[in-house]
Design a protein around this motif. Structure first.
Motif, PDB file in Angstrom:
ATOM      1  N   ASP A 210       0.738  -1.156  -0.126  1.00 21.54           N
ATOM      2  CA  ASP A 210       0.024  -0.057   0.006  1.00 21.54           C
ATOM      3  C   ASP A 210       0.696   1.240  -0.057  1.00 21.54           C
ATOM      4  O   ASP A 210       0.637   2.316  -0.964  1.00 21.54           O
ATOM      5  N   LEU A 211       1.776   1.188   0.832  1.00 23.21           N
ATOM      6  CA  LEU A 211       2.921   2.438   1.021  1.00 23.21           C
ATOM      7  C   LEU A 211       3.685   2.749  -0.416  1.00 23.21           C
ATOM      8  O   LEU A 211       3.756   3.796  -0.908  1.00 23.21           O
ATOM      9  N   GLU A 212       4.090   1.638  -0.866  1.00 25.56           N
ATOM     10  CA  GLU A 212       4.690   1.704  -2.528  1.00 25.56           C
ATOM     11  C   GLU A 212       3.875   2.351  -3.417  1.00 25.56           C
ATOM     12  O   GLU A 212       4.284   3.111  -3.992  1.00 25.56           O
ATOM     13  N   GLU A 213       2.360   1.828  -3.418  1.00 23.43           N
ATOM     14  CA  GLU A 213       1.612   2.289  -4.527  1.00 23.43           C
ATOM     15  C   GLU A 213       1.383   3.668  -4.159  1.00 23.43           C
ATOM     16  O   GLU A 213       1.111   4.492  -5.233  1.00 23.43           O
ATOM     17  N   ALA A 214       1.164   4.058  -2.916  1.00 22.57           N
ATOM     18  CA  ALA A 214       0.840   5.604  -2.694  1.00 22.57           C
ATOM     19  C   ALA A 214       1.726   6.614  -2.929  1.00 22.57           C
ATOM     20  O   ALA A 214       1.717   7.636  -3.439  1.00 22.57           O
TER      21      ALA A 214
END
Length: 244
Positions: A210-214
């Motif tokens: 999630d953090l990488e995509e955001a």
């Protein structure tokens, strides 16, 4: 900077982060090309403002990277199964992960305020305390700067689910937990653990995805915004901000 904690060399920019940094630097170079004595107040403000984005994106990437490196050293799913060393790595992961989330939404909101000021969008007339997403909604509903708005709106929709999950975590991290929210958290924990008092940690690989995509969405948004502003400035002259 943080890579030195892992005895690694400094980062070599690549991908979406590199594109964003190059777009910001290009815009700053355009502003610097104006003789200092001829720069107006707005141009001086935007030069300083743009430089702050370079630092902010760098700090976000470093926090994301450190969260990933520390998280990779955690293999147990229950705290009481971890060695002291693994527990320390887990808490380091949490520190950098939470830091990254806070920095991510801070950058997005600063991008929103930058666009609102640069394009004179007057989002504050819609909502006094507005976010990046409020600015996008204003642009979308009022068909402002359509070429840029369509790209940013599509990017937001593409990443809606991971960003929403991270926003909820950010809100719990920075706001006081009220009684209703605390009850919800307790119920969720009971359902997840079957009333087991052992502390089961969250799914680290999932939260890091999630953090990488955001983060990628944020880097891409910054690149799109600054590339568009540079193009607008070149085609329209200094600070013509009529909508397209």
């Amino acid at each position: 900077m943080l890579r030195s904690l892992f005895h690694e060399p400094a980062r070599a920019d690549q991908g979406l982060l590199k594109t964003a940094n190059e777009a910001i630097v290009h815009y700053m170079d355009m502003l610097r090309s104006i003789p200092p004595e001829e720069r107006n107040l707005q141009e001086r403000r935007y030069l300083i403002w743009s430089g702050s984005f370079l630092r902010a994106l760098d700090e976000l990437e470093q926090s994301q990277y450190a969260a990933k490196r520390c998280g990779a050293k955690v293999s147990k799913i229950f705290l009481d199964e971890m060695s002291e060393e693994e527990r320390e790595e887990y808490h380091r992961h949490l520190y950098f992960y939470k830091n990254a989330i806070i920095r991510l939404f801070s950058i997005l909101d600063k991008l929103g305020h930058f666009m609102n000021d640069r394009f004179r969008l007057k989002t504050e007339e819609i909502k006094a305390r507005y976010s990046y997403f409020t600015v996008l909604r204003n642009m979308h509903e009022n068909k402002l700067y359509i070429e840029l708005e369509e790209q940013l709106f599509a990017l937001k929709n593409k990443n809606r689910e991971p960003v929403d999950r991270l926003r909820n975590e950010r809100n719990m991290e920075i706001h006081t937990i009220n009684a209703d929210l605390l009850d919800d958290l307790l119920r969720a924990a009971e359902e997840k653990q079957g009333y087991d008092e052992r502390h089961r940690i969250d799914d680290i690989p999932s939260r890091l995805r999630d953090l990488e995509e955001a983060c990628d969405m944020t880097y891409e948004a910054a690149g799109l915004i600054f590339s568009y502003i540079a193009k607008l400035t070149q085609s329209s002259g200094r600070y013509d901000t009529d909508t397209d």
